[in-house]
Scaffold this motif. Structure first.
Motif, short mmCIF file in Angstrom:
data_model
loop_
_atom_site.label_atom_id
_atom_site.label_comp_id
_atom_site.label_asym_id
_atom_site.label_seq_id
_atom_site.Cartn_x
_atom_site.Cartn_y
_atom_site.Cartn_z
N LEU A 137 -16.81 45.81 -22.82
CA LEU A 137 -17.39 46.85 -21.98
C LEU A 137 -18.16 46.19 -20.85
O LEU A 137 -18.94 45.25 -21.09
CB LEU A 137 -18.32 47.75 -22.79
N VAL A 138 -17.94 46.66 -19.63
CA VAL A 138 -18.60 46.10 -18.45
C VAL A 138 -19.06 47.22 -17.54
O VAL A 138 -18.66 48.38 -17.70
CB VAL A 138 -17.64 45.17 -17.67
N LYS A 139 -19.89 46.88 -16.57
CA LYS A 139 -20.22 47.84 -15.53
C LYS A 139 -19.02 47.95 -14.60
O LYS A 139 -18.41 46.93 -14.24
CB LYS A 139 -21.45 47.38 -14.74
N VAL A 155 -21.97 37.02 -22.23
CA VAL A 155 -21.33 38.07 -23.03
C VAL A 155 -22.18 38.29 -24.28
O VAL A 155 -22.50 37.34 -24.99
CB VAL A 155 -19.90 37.68 -23.44
N VAL A 156 -22.52 39.53 -24.54
CA VAL A 156 -23.32 39.86 -25.72
C VAL A 156 -22.43 40.51 -26.78
O VAL A 156 -21.46 41.20 -26.46
CB VAL A 156 -24.49 40.82 -25.35
N THR A 157 -22.75 40.28 -28.03
CA THR A 157 -22.15 41.00 -29.13
C THR A 157 -23.24 41.18 -30.19
O THR A 157 -24.37 40.73 -29.99
CB THR A 157 -20.92 40.27 -29.71
N ALA A 200 -21.15 41.53 -20.05
CA ALA A 200 -20.20 42.29 -20.86
C ALA A 200 -20.68 42.37 -22.30
O ALA A 200 -21.44 41.52 -22.76
CB ALA A 200 -18.82 41.65 -20.80
N PHE A 201 -20.21 43.40 -22.98
CA PHE A 201 -20.49 43.60 -24.41
C PHE A 201 -19.15 43.65 -25.12
O PHE A 201 -18.32 44.53 -24.84
CB PHE A 201 -21.28 44.90 -24.59
N ALA A 202 -18.90 42.71 -26.02
CA ALA A 202 -17.65 42.66 -26.77
C ALA A 202 -17.85 43.25 -28.16
O ALA A 202 -18.76 42.85 -28.89
CB ALA A 202 -17.15 41.22 -26.87
#
Length: 301
Positions: A137-139, A155-157, A200-202
């Motif tokens: 997920l990104v802006k 990248v965050v998870t 981003a969020f993976a």
């Protein structure tokens, strides 16, 4: 007509499994003995894994996986011939959910937990109720459309999830030099992207869509890229209680065969859901439809 044909194809085979489960006597096991003696079953749930397991406006656990667990609890009540069965709820996180099942503090975990080989060394899983896939997920304003577009970015998870290892493997294969960050829960992971602290969020796609739908400005975000993994999600149980597992497996199979699971899917993925009345509008994937044809707890890792 197609639905009727599908029922005739699936029902005889699946009912054979149900009959097999039913033939097994209810053994004297720690879980069943404790439930029989106390009249209590403990169900672990999550705080913000919408639409699987989350809290409504009254802080009551609700969701797709919660509904499946409640059906399983009713099956246990019938099997043990209990007049009453009280449900105690236990809030868990990705970090402690396995430990709570291992230690017998919770009898079932209804969240968004992936069944994989590493976890099966510690716990057991029933038949999958959802098959997800990890994406990012990104802006929308970022212009990022794939994992390659995150080269050198943050990248965050979420801690304790399978996505952490998937990202590290992808980073090694593609030499992306990602700055990987782990947040305590899904809501915090999303907030980092929202506040610009991560690019981003993976995570599993359905959770990304869910969090986006709950954002103040959902259209500011998008879920992009190819699937990084296929994730079968299932109720987590004790590894050392086969008799208890048989009851739950039998009930999940019944829900699928009788099309109650499909009705629950429609309720949580294709209709407005509390607390904000959002509609995720996620049609059932062909992977999940095919898995429902032959219900089994055996999955490919």
């Amino acid at each position: 007509m197609l639905r009727m044909m599908h029922r005739h194809v699936v029902r005889p085979w699946a009912l054979g499994i149900i009959a097999l489960f039913s033939a097994a006597a209810v053994a004297q096991t720690p879980t069943l003995d404790r439930i029989r003696q106390t009249g209590v079953i403990t169900i672990a749930h999550r705080e913000s894994s919408l639409p699987f397991s989350f809290l409504d406006q009254n802080k009551k656990p609700i969701g797709y996986a919660v509904d499946v667990c409640l059906k399983a609890a009713d099956a246990v009540k019938r099997e043990l011939k209990l007049k009453e069965l009280r449900i105690e709820w236990m809030l868990v996180t990705p970090k402690n959910r396995i430990e709570m099942i291992q230690q017998g503090k919770a009898d079932m975990e209804c969240g968004s937990t992936t069944n994989n080989r590493e976890r099966r060394e510690k716990v057991a899983f029933t038949i999958p109720h959802y098959i997800a896939g990890a994406r990012i997920l990104v802006k929308k304003s970022s212009g990022i459309t794939s994992l390659e577009g995150l080269r050198g970015k943050t990248v965050v998870t979420t801690k304790g999830t399978t996505t952490v290892k998937i990202l590290r493997a992808q980073d090694d294969q593609r030499v992306l030099k990602l700055n990987l960050v782990e947040a305590d829960d899904h809501a915090q992971s999303f907030k980092m992207v929202e506040e610009g602290k991560a690019d981003a969020f993976a995570m599993d796609d359905v959770l990304l869509f869910s969090l986006r739908a709950q954002a103040a400005n959902p259209t500011d975000f998008e879920v992009v890229g190819d699937y990084l993994s296929i994730e079968p999600l299932a109720i987590m149980l004790s590894k050392d209680d086969a008799a208890f597992k048989k009851i739950v497996d039998r009930e999940v199979t019944r829900l699928i065969v009788d099309f109650e699971m499909q009705a629950l899917y429609k309720k949580w993925f294709l209709e407005p859901i509390p607390p904000k009345g959002i509609n995720l509008k996620i049609p059932m994937s062909y992977l999940l439809r095919d898995s429902f044809r032959f219900p089994t707890d055996k999955v490919n890792d």
